[in-house]
Motif scaffolding. Structure first.
Motif, short mmCIF file in Angstrom:
data_model
loop_
_atom_site.label_atom_id
_atom_site.label_comp_id
_atom_site.label_asym_id
_atom_site.label_seq_id
_atom_site.Cartn_x
_atom_site.Cartn_y
_atom_site.Cartn_z
N LYS A 9 -0.80 13.83 -26.13
CA LYS A 9 -0.70 12.31 -26.13
C LYS A 9 -0.87 11.69 -25.05
N PHE A 10 -0.43 12.04 -23.87
CA PHE A 10 -0.73 11.69 -22.26
C PHE A 10 -2.53 11.51 -22.22
N SER A 11 -2.89 12.70 -22.46
CA SER A 11 -4.25 13.00 -22.31
C SER A 11 -5.05 11.88 -23.15
N TYR A 12 -4.70 11.89 -24.20
CA TYR A 12 -5.63 10.78 -25.12
C TYR A 12 -5.19 9.42 -24.72
N ALA A 13 -3.91 9.14 -24.25
CA ALA A 13 -3.64 7.71 -23.91
C ALA A 13 -4.62 7.55 -22.57
N MET A 14 -4.80 8.43 -21.48
CA MET A 14 -5.61 8.33 -20.65
C MET A 14 -7.06 7.75 -20.97
N GLY A 15 -7.55 8.53 -21.83
CA GLY A 15 -8.84 8.15 -22.62
C GLY A 15 -8.66 6.77 -23.21
N SER A 16 -7.67 6.16 -23.69
CA SER A 16 -7.64 4.66 -24.01
C SER A 16 -7.59 3.99 -23.01
N ILE A 17 -6.97 4.46 -21.56
CA ILE A 17 -7.07 3.47 -20.61
C ILE A 17 -8.48 3.31 -20.21
N GLY A 18 -9.09 4.43 -19.82
CA GLY A 18 -10.45 4.49 -19.25
C GLY A 18 -11.28 3.62 -20.30
N SER A 184 -16.65 -3.98 -11.24
CA SER A 184 -17.21 -3.00 -12.15
C SER A 184 -17.44 -1.67 -11.70
N TYR A 185 -17.51 -1.58 -10.40
CA TYR A 185 -17.65 -0.16 -9.95
C TYR A 185 -16.18 0.68 -9.84
N ILE A 186 -15.18 -0.17 -9.54
CA ILE A 186 -14.03 0.56 -9.63
C ILE A 186 -13.66 0.64 -11.12
N VAL A 187 -13.87 -0.13 -12.43
CA VAL A 187 -13.76 0.08 -13.37
C VAL A 187 -14.42 1.40 -13.81
N ILE A 188 -15.73 1.49 -13.59
CA ILE A 188 -16.29 2.87 -13.88
C ILE A 188 -15.78 3.97 -13.27
N ALA A 189 -15.29 4.24 -11.99
CA ALA A 189 -14.72 5.43 -11.57
C ALA A 189 -13.38 5.76 -12.33
N LEU A 190 -12.68 4.67 -12.45
CA LEU A 190 -11.49 5.18 -13.32
C LEU A 190 -11.77 5.53 -14.68
N ILE A 193 -13.01 9.28 -14.71
CA ILE A 193 -11.92 10.12 -14.60
C ILE A 193 -11.13 10.28 -15.80
N CYS A 194 -10.75 9.11 -16.32
CA CYS A 194 -9.92 9.17 -17.67
C CYS A 194 -10.55 9.80 -18.86
N MET A 195 -11.65 9.62 -19.03
CA MET A 195 -12.41 10.43 -20.14
C MET A 195 -12.69 11.85 -20.10
N PHE A 196 -12.84 12.28 -18.89
CA PHE A 196 -12.63 13.55 -18.55
C PHE A 196 -11.31 14.30 -18.74
N VAL A 197 -10.28 13.63 -18.33
CA VAL A 197 -8.82 14.33 -18.67
C VAL A 197 -8.63 14.23 -20.16
N MET A 198 -9.18 13.16 -20.87
CA MET A 198 -9.03 13.31 -22.35
C MET A 198 -9.90 14.54 -23.08
N ALA A 199 -11.02 14.66 -22.43
CA ALA A 199 -12.05 15.40 -23.11
C ALA A 199 -11.32 17.08 -22.98
#
Length: 455
Positions: A9-18, A184-190, A193-199
């Motif tokens: 759930k946490f990892s999926y939520a990280m993907g949602s944040i990203g 936009s650069y800051i957004v991209i970095a986060l 990272i978040c999508m890799f955690v989810m994947a």
């Protein structure tokens, strides 16, 4: 019974944040960036949003087909999460670099970059939401998971809506274009990272299907058209989302120019974001107190309350911060409930389609969710652009009395009409108001569309 781990759930939520960081900067601020920073006309931007998102919406089922046809040792969803995140990151930078482009190339540049941004976001958004019914068949688990995802999304929307413009001002100073570019650069970095955690941490559960043939374009059309409950869901959610995107996009102009206080926008977004979080959090709890069949009606009532409060702010001399906050709370409380409920309803529609047609197609059906978001965004953006042009809106100056009055009337009337439409479609055509009962046989809902209650 909820059978998903906290790690999942946490990892999926990280993907949602990203994903929602990448989406929010575009959904909330791109129109303002184009009109007030880059200098494009509101009419053009509205038309661009309509064309791009409407076109992009119809690529969603195609992407769903591609995902459902994908077979790798990592599953059919996770490879596309990474591919989509990387491609979309590049296009996000390109999109928020429009202020650097010479004026003679600006229209072409904005058109191409925005269309491509939408297409690359589709690559990530379809597999992201399609995984909900693919990682668990438990209704309790799905409802619990949706709360995590929607809470994460709502927190991002609340934070970015309130502070995104301030971030651009902080990083760019008087040069908002540079500020949005750095943001936009800051957004991209986060985002990446978040999508890799989810994947890495979220994995689908293999499902044995009755049919194993690969999907083609004709299958996509048949799966959508033959599922009468999916068609009904499209109608009621589209009307609801159009109201949401209109208010969400029009608010920055309304508070800045009609009410003459840009700080109201920050108040509205912070409180509305908190209310959305609360709505998502309360959704599974309210569903135990209020039957699911009544939940959509409740979700539709809140935006109407928001419009009523905004009507009052129009007629008082100096609306208080409390009134603005109350309008924001009513607006997004309904959105929170609607988001949670519509995602669960889509999962029910997946099960219903499998029972009716013998084919399980999570990605194709869940692509409808993003298609609806993009279609409603297209209509909302077009409506905002046309209305601002019709009201003779001029950026960065005091507006005429006629323009101000038009803004005040518009933000009240249009959302109410759309909520009425959504309510009527739900009442008349959507039959699975209490969820899909897997024990139903062909003689019941599967064949007739008869409204039934889940056991």
């Amino acid at each position: 019974m909820d059978n998903l781990t906290i790690k999942t759930k946490f990892s999926y939520a990280m993907g949602s944040i990203g994903a929602n960081l990448a989406y929010s900067i575009v959904a909330v601020f791109l129109m303002y960036y184009y009109t007030d920073v880059v200098g494009l006309s509101a009419a053009f931007v509205g038309a661009l949003f309509f064309f791009a998102r409407f076109f992009d919406a119809f690529t969603d089922p195609i992407m769903g087909m591609i995902v459902d046809n994908t077979k790798t040792r990592f599953g059919k969803f996770r490879p596309w999460l990474i591919i989509g995140a990387l491609l979309n990151s590049v296009l996000l930078i390109v999109t928020f670099s429009a202020h650097l482009i010479p004026s003679e190339w600006l229209i072409v540049y904005a058109t191409i970059s925005y269309v491509l941004w939408g297409i690359t976001f589709t690559i990530i958004d379809i597999p992201f939401w399609s995984m909900v019914p693919a990682i668990t068949r438990s209704r309790d688990s799905r409802e619990s998971l949706v709360v995590w995802l929607r809470l994460a999304a709502s927190l991002v929307a609340m934070t970015f809506g309130a502070y995104g413009l301030k971030m651009a001002g902080f990083f760019g100073g008087a040069d908002l274009g540079r500020g949005f570019e750095i943001t936009s650069y800051i957004v991209i970095a986060l985002f990446v990272i978040c999508m890799f955690v989810m994947a890495i941490n979220v994995k689908e559960v293999p499902v044995k299907q009755k049919k194993t043939a690969r999907f083609n374009i004709k299958d996509v059309a048949r799966i959508i058209i033959s599922n009468d409950q999916l068609v009904a869901l499209i109608g009621l959610v589209l009307a609801y989302n159009c109201s949401f995107h209109f208010i969400n996009g029009f608010a920055i102009y309304y508070f800045s120019y009609a009410l003459g206080n840009p700080e109201y926008f920050a108040i509205f977004m912070v409180v509305s974001g908190a209310a959305e979080v609360l709505g998502v959090y309360l959704f599974p709890r309210l569903s135990k107190l209020i039957t699911r069949r009544r939940m959509w009606y409740l979700a539709c009532i809140f935006p109407v309350i928001c419009s009523c409060i905004l009507f009052v702010t129009n007629i008082v001399d100096a609306p208080s911060a409390f009134m603005i906050a109350s309008a924001g709370a009513a607006f997004k409380m309904g959105i929170g409930l609607a988001n949670g409920l519509s995602t669960v309803m889509l999962a029910d529609v997946v099960d219903y389609g499998e029972a009716k047609n013998g084919v399980r197609s999570e990605a194709i059906i869940f692509s409808i969710q993003t298609m609806l978001a993009k279609s409603s965004s297209a209509f909302g953006g077009l409506a905002i652009g046309l209305i601002l042009s019709a009201l003779s809106y001029i950026p960065q100056v005091d507006q005429s009395v006629e323009t101000v009055n038009g803004m005040k009337a518009t933000i009240v009337i249009i959302p109410v009409i759309l909520m009425v439409v959504s309510t009527l479609v739900y009442w008349k055509f959507y039959k699975m108001k209490d969820g899909f009962n897997p024990g139903l046989k062909d003689s019941n809902l599967i064949e007739t569309g008869k409204e039934v209650e889940a056991c």
